[in-house]
Write a protein that holds these residues in place. Sequence first.
Motif, mmCIF file in Angstrom:
data_model
loop_
_atom_site.group_PDB
_atom_site.id
_atom_site.type_symbol
_atom_site.label_atom_id
_atom_site.label_comp_id
_atom_site.label_asym_id
_atom_site.label_seq_id
_atom_site.Cartn_x
_atom_site.Cartn_y
_atom_site.Cartn_z
ATOM 1 N N ALA A 159 0.597 7.948 -4.650
ATOM 2 C CA ALA A 159 0.003 7.744 -3.325
ATOM 3 C C ALA A 159 -1.422 7.231 -3.481
ATOM 4 O O ALA A 159 -2.159 7.674 -4.361
ATOM 5 C CB ALA A 159 0.019 9.049 -2.544
ATOM 6 N N GLY A 160 -1.772 6.266 -2.654
ATOM 7 C CA GLY A 160 -3.105 5.683 -2.686
ATOM 8 C C GLY A 160 -3.181 4.366 -3.434
ATOM 9 O O GLY A 160 -4.153 3.628 -3.294
ATOM 10 N N ASN A 195 -1.949 13.730 -6.462
ATOM 11 C CA ASN A 195 -1.332 12.606 -5.742
ATOM 12 C C ASN A 195 0.182 12.648 -5.904
ATOM 13 O O ASN A 195 0.679 12.870 -7.012
ATOM 14 C CB ASN A 195 -1.842 11.264 -6.279
ATOM 15 N N ILE A 201 -2.623 0.521 -4.351
ATOM 16 C CA ILE A 201 -2.352 -0.769 -3.712
ATOM 17 C C ILE A 201 -1.763 -1.642 -4.808
ATOM 18 O O ILE A 201 -2.444 -1.978 -5.782
ATOM 19 C CB ILE A 201 -3.617 -1.390 -3.107
ATOM 20 N N SER A 248 6.902 10.537 0.756
ATOM 21 C CA SER A 248 7.625 11.697 1.291
ATOM 22 C C SER A 248 8.886 11.266 2.035
ATOM 23 O O SER A 248 9.959 11.849 1.851
ATOM 24 C CB SER A 248 6.742 12.510 2.230
ATOM 25 N N HIS A 275 0.861 -1.185 0.000
ATOM 26 C CA HIS A 275 0.000 0.000 0.000
ATOM 27 C C HIS A 275 0.897 1.236 0.000
ATOM 28 O O HIS A 275 1.704 1.425 0.909
ATOM 29 C CB HIS A 275 -0.918 0.006 1.228
ATOM 30 N N ILE A 276 0.757 2.069 -1.009
ATOM 31 C CA ILE A 276 1.593 3.253 -1.172
ATOM 32 C C ILE A 276 0.902 4.454 -0.528
ATOM 33 O O ILE A 276 -0.206 4.812 -0.927
ATOM 34 C CB ILE A 276 1.854 3.555 -2.674
ATOM 35 N N THR A 277 1.539 5.037 0.466
ATOM 36 C CA THR A 277 0.965 6.216 1.129
ATOM 37 C C THR A 277 1.782 7.455 0.792
ATOM 38 O O THR A 277 2.963 7.363 0.433
ATOM 39 C CB THR A 277 0.953 6.047 2.660
ATOM 40 N N ALA A 278 1.159 8.609 0.934
ATOM 41 C CA ALA A 278 1.856 9.879 0.707
ATOM 42 C C ALA A 278 3.017 10.019 1.690
ATOM 43 O O ALA A 278 4.102 10.493 1.322
ATOM 44 C CB ALA A 278 0.881 11.042 0.844
ATOM 45 N N GLU A 279 2.801 9.571 2.924
ATOM 46 C CA GLU A 279 3.852 9.670 3.939
ATOM 47 C C GLU A 279 5.061 8.810 3.558
ATOM 48 O O GLU A 279 6.212 9.226 3.737
ATOM 49 C CB GLU A 279 3.315 9.240 5.315
ATOM 50 N N TRP A 280 4.803 7.623 3.055
ATOM 51 C CA TRP A 280 5.885 6.720 2.661
ATOM 52 C C TRP A 280 6.680 7.328 1.500
ATOM 53 O O TRP A 280 7.907 7.317 1.497
ATOM 54 C CB TRP A 280 5.309 5.352 2.300
#
Length: 132
Positions: free
Chosen positions: A73-74, A32, A76, A16, A9-14
């Motif tokens: 980001a967002g 995104n 999967i 960054s 799962h790709i997050t914006a925090e990851w």
Amino acid sequence: MNRIHHQVHITAEWISHYADSIEAPLQSIHGNLIAPATMPVIFWQAFDIPWMNMDTPLMHGSQRFSYEAPITAGMILDCELALTNVERKEGKRGVLTFFTHTLVCTCDGELIVTADTVLIRVGDDHEKTHNL
């Protein structure tokens, strides 16, 4: 050969955090964040890679990324890591074993990225290599 699967799962925090760690600028598309092109190298951390359980350290040989779409980001990602080739060669420091891996990541059935990585082991451990 050997294959394992994992969902990432790709997050914006990851994104960054990774971009900061390699001092890469942040970019976005449609609001995104876009992952830096080399980010799939850390996807390996999510895998339990049984054929890589070796006592001998490995060196990085080469890496190549082929993108069909950016990682954003967002997403999967459904990722498959495969050991696609094991090759032994004689080198100046003894036997070199080249382990070629291919990481294929898709999102909703669409190919996103293919990453090829070669890791090198120095020394003769024929028993462990033979079992791959």
